[in-house]
Each structure stands twice: as structure tokens, then as C-alpha cells.
Scaffold this active site. Sequence first.
Site, PDB file in Angstrom:
ATOM      1  N   TYR A 149     -88.283  37.646-116.739  1.00 18.74           N
ATOM      2  CA  TYR A 149     -89.258  36.850-117.493  1.00 18.74           C
ATOM      3  C   TYR A 149     -88.574  35.815-118.394  1.00 18.74           C
ATOM      4  CZ  TYR A 149     -92.827  40.252-116.073  1.00 18.74           C
ATOM      5  OH  TYR A 149     -93.680  41.065-115.360  1.00 18.74           O
ATOM      6  N   LYS A 176     -84.111  49.490-109.280  1.00 18.91           N
ATOM      7  CA  LYS A 176     -84.174  49.235-107.834  1.00 18.91           C
ATOM      8  C   LYS A 176     -82.721  49.058-107.382  1.00 18.91           C
ATOM      9  CE  LYS A 176     -86.533  48.287-104.043  1.00 18.91           C
ATOM     10  NZ  LYS A 176     -87.227  49.354-103.292  1.00 18.91           N
ATOM     11  N   ASP A 215     -98.981  49.415-117.137  1.00 18.26           N
ATOM     12  CA  ASP A 215    -100.401  49.209-116.841  1.00 18.26           C
ATOM     13  C   ASP A 215    -100.926  50.308-115.916  1.00 18.26           C
ATOM     14  OD1 ASP A 215    -100.729  47.005-118.416  1.00 18.26           O
ATOM     15  OD2 ASP A 215    -101.689  45.808-116.841  1.00 18.26           O
ATOM     16  N   ASP A 224     -93.625  46.263-117.288  1.00 16.98           N
ATOM     17  CA  ASP A 224     -94.912  45.574-117.373  1.00 16.98           C
ATOM     18  C   ASP A 224     -95.893  46.215-116.382  1.00 16.98           C
ATOM     19  OD1 ASP A 224     -96.856  43.719-117.835  1.00 16.98           O
ATOM     20  OD2 ASP A 224     -95.819  42.035-116.892  1.00 16.98           O
ATOM     21  N   ASP A 258     -90.280  51.844-106.707  1.00 15.67           N
ATOM     22  CA  ASP A 258     -91.365  52.040-105.727  1.00 15.67           C
ATOM     23  C   ASP A 258     -91.788  53.507-105.693  1.00 15.67           C
ATOM     24  OD1 ASP A 258     -88.771  52.269-104.818  1.00 15.67           O
ATOM     25  OD2 ASP A 258     -89.151  51.483-102.820  1.00 15.67           O
TER      26      ASP A 258
END
Length: 357
Positions: free
Chosen positions: A142, A191, A251, A247, A223
Site C-alpha cells: 500500500y 505467502k 474483514d 486488511d 490462502d
Amino acid sequence: MEYRIALLKGDGIGPEIVDSAVRILEKTGARYGHRFIFTPYMIGGAAIDETGEPLPEETVKGCLASDSVLLGAVGGPKWDDMPGDRRPEKALLGIRYALGLYANLRPAKMFPALKGASPLREDIISAGFDIMIVRELTGGIYFGDRGYRQGKFGEEAYDTEAYSVREIERIGRAAFDIAMKRDRRVTSIDKANVLETSRLWRKTMHSLAGEYPEVTYSDMLVDNTAMQLVRNPKQFDVIVTSNMFGDILSDEASQITGSIGMLASASLGDSTLGMYEPIHGSAPDIAGTGKANPIATILSAAMMLRYSFGLSEEADRIENAVDSVLNEGARTADILGSASEKPLSCAEMTERIADKI
Ligand code: NAD
């Protein structure tokens, strides 16, 4: 003890829910002999209306001079057409940056009384869960290099992720320190089978884990984590991860609790000065109707006591008061479900909780 708290009430339901948290803090202070000194500052749409800026300089200065910050929410349809850098939401990034807050803590807890609200199957949630997601907030993709260029197939866009050992260490340390105050388990999400930044992340976390022998440490690929959160959320205590993975996963974790009006959050940096806020927005659709659920903000205030002021017993008292009124069937409209009681207003729910402090 005396603690100075900056109040950023903001827009929509912000003022109502912050007033509720202030009421609970005052009650808690009176019981334990602490004095909380509250100073309100403007932020978001309310600040734009008054000063033309979503984050006035005076607000930044006031927060920096406080021991901690309690935020309601910002934004609403009135300011939706403002240009990007003048929108109320811009103030959130600005204040986090100004206060040097790089660790975002989002608890996702199943309240036994609200099991019916979770979208997960009864057999999965019957064991309950209590997860703390620790997300890196100021680095990663980001904030990396980005742009457009000519590629093999013509115009293409790119974003890049970079993490330094220092950035990984400081978020890792935050997660391990928090785990020491909880169930002493940390799962680091990456990852590492694909990304170089993840391989550095994993290597750095492993060496940190060596410094915390009391904490049980494990790695998990992002994942797989997305699956495990809905398959067996109880396996997690503290999850630590990068900005983008955090992020998305935070959620997902908030949704499996089924109650957005209940979830608190904290943003922390190197000092004890933190910013505490509910994860939901300003809910303009119910602002001023008295229907807002104050619990997420009240629980954010409890996090402030625990993480900024080291007042764990006082924080427990607030959290237990919330559990207790929910177990008695107290509900605001958003969490009514099949409960037989009539929904309480924001002020009524606040008083029910205050009575238990
Ligand atoms: P929202 O979280 O404000 O509302 C989503 C839904 O949940 C609405 O139906 C709302 O009534 C309900 N809800 C939210 N909080 C509640 C509470 N405490 N009690 C009862 N019901 C509650 O999200 P949105 O509608 O997408 O956004 C509204 C505004 O808030 C937008 O301007 C958005 O940019 C802003 N926003 C701000 C923040 C923040 O300040 N941190 C975060 C998210 C959204």
C-alpha cells in the site's frame, strides 16, 4: 492516576458512541480512583465544515499532547463529492501517520450470547473464538512504488511490496507482546512459497520467536488462513501479518462474528500513545435516531485502558460488564436477532453497561 484522552467524535453516530464510551470511562475511573481528562478535537466532515480541512493542525497537536486518542467515525453523504485529498476519510490516514501508529489490532471475538448472528454453522462456533489480528499498518504494497509503464502487452500498471527487517521486527514484537497478555500463541501469516518479502518476513519472525520461548509460534500461508478462519477459527489466538493480508483477513474475521457494531480496534506505535476506534463507520443512515450500538466504542475504550495505560483489571471490568448485559438479553436494534427484549437505545444500552461497572 490522571490520563489525558483526546476525543475525536467525528461524524454521523460518532458523537453518540464516543459520549457512551466517555460515560463508561468516567464510571470506571470513579470506581478505581483514576481521573480521565477529556478534550474534544475536530476531525472529518465536522472539521471540514468548520475549518475547510478534514484534519486541522490543532487536532494533530492536541492528539500528540494527549496520553491516548478515542475516535468515533468520520464521513457521510454530505462530503462524498469532495476531492480525494479533502474527504473526511483522508483524516484517518493523516492522524495515524502523524502519531506514528504502525500496528493495527483488531479483535474478532464470538460473544456467546450472539451466536445466532454469526454466518458460521453452529457446530463450528459452539466452541467460541477470540482472535486478535495484528496488522502492519504503514508499509508493504500500500506504500510501495507504483505507477504505469509500457509492458509486453502495452500499457500496464504495477505496485511493489517492500518490507525491511526493522519493520517486520517491530510489528512482530507488538504481536508477541500482546500474545504474552493473552493465550500465548502467535500465527504469522505470509505467502512465503511465492513472495520474497514473505520469505524475509518468515525468517525475521522465526528469529523473534526465539526471544519468546513462552509463546507457541507457527507459520501459515495466507490462502490457507482464509480457509481456516471459517473452518476452525478457535485454533487462532494472535495472528500477525502484513498490511494487505491483514486488511483482507481482518474483514473476514469481523464478518464471522456477525456483529459489526460490536468490534473494537486499536492502532499503536512505539510509545504508549495509541488511537482506539470501532471498526464500523459513521452509519449516517441511523445517525441521530438513538439506534447506534455503542459497544464497539466502549470495547475500544477498554482496549485503551489495557494497551495504553496498562489497566488490565479495569479493562476486564468493562468487557465483563458488556458480556453480562448481553447474557441478560440486552440488545440494540442491530443485534436484536430473536431476543425477546425490545431493542435498547444507544443511551439505554450505555446505562445498562454503566450499572455493571
Ligand atoms: P458503516 O459501518 O457506517 O455502516 C454499515 C451498516 O452498519 C449501516 O447499515 C449502519 O447503520 C450499520 N452500523 C454501523 N455501525 C453501527 C452501530 N454502531 N450500531 C448499529 N448499526 C451500525 O459503513 P458505510 O455505510 O459503508 O459507511 C458510512 C460512512 O462511514 C462512509 O462515509 C464511510 O466512508 C465511513 N467510514 C468511516 C470509517 C471510519 O471512520 N473509521 C470506517 C468505515 C466507513
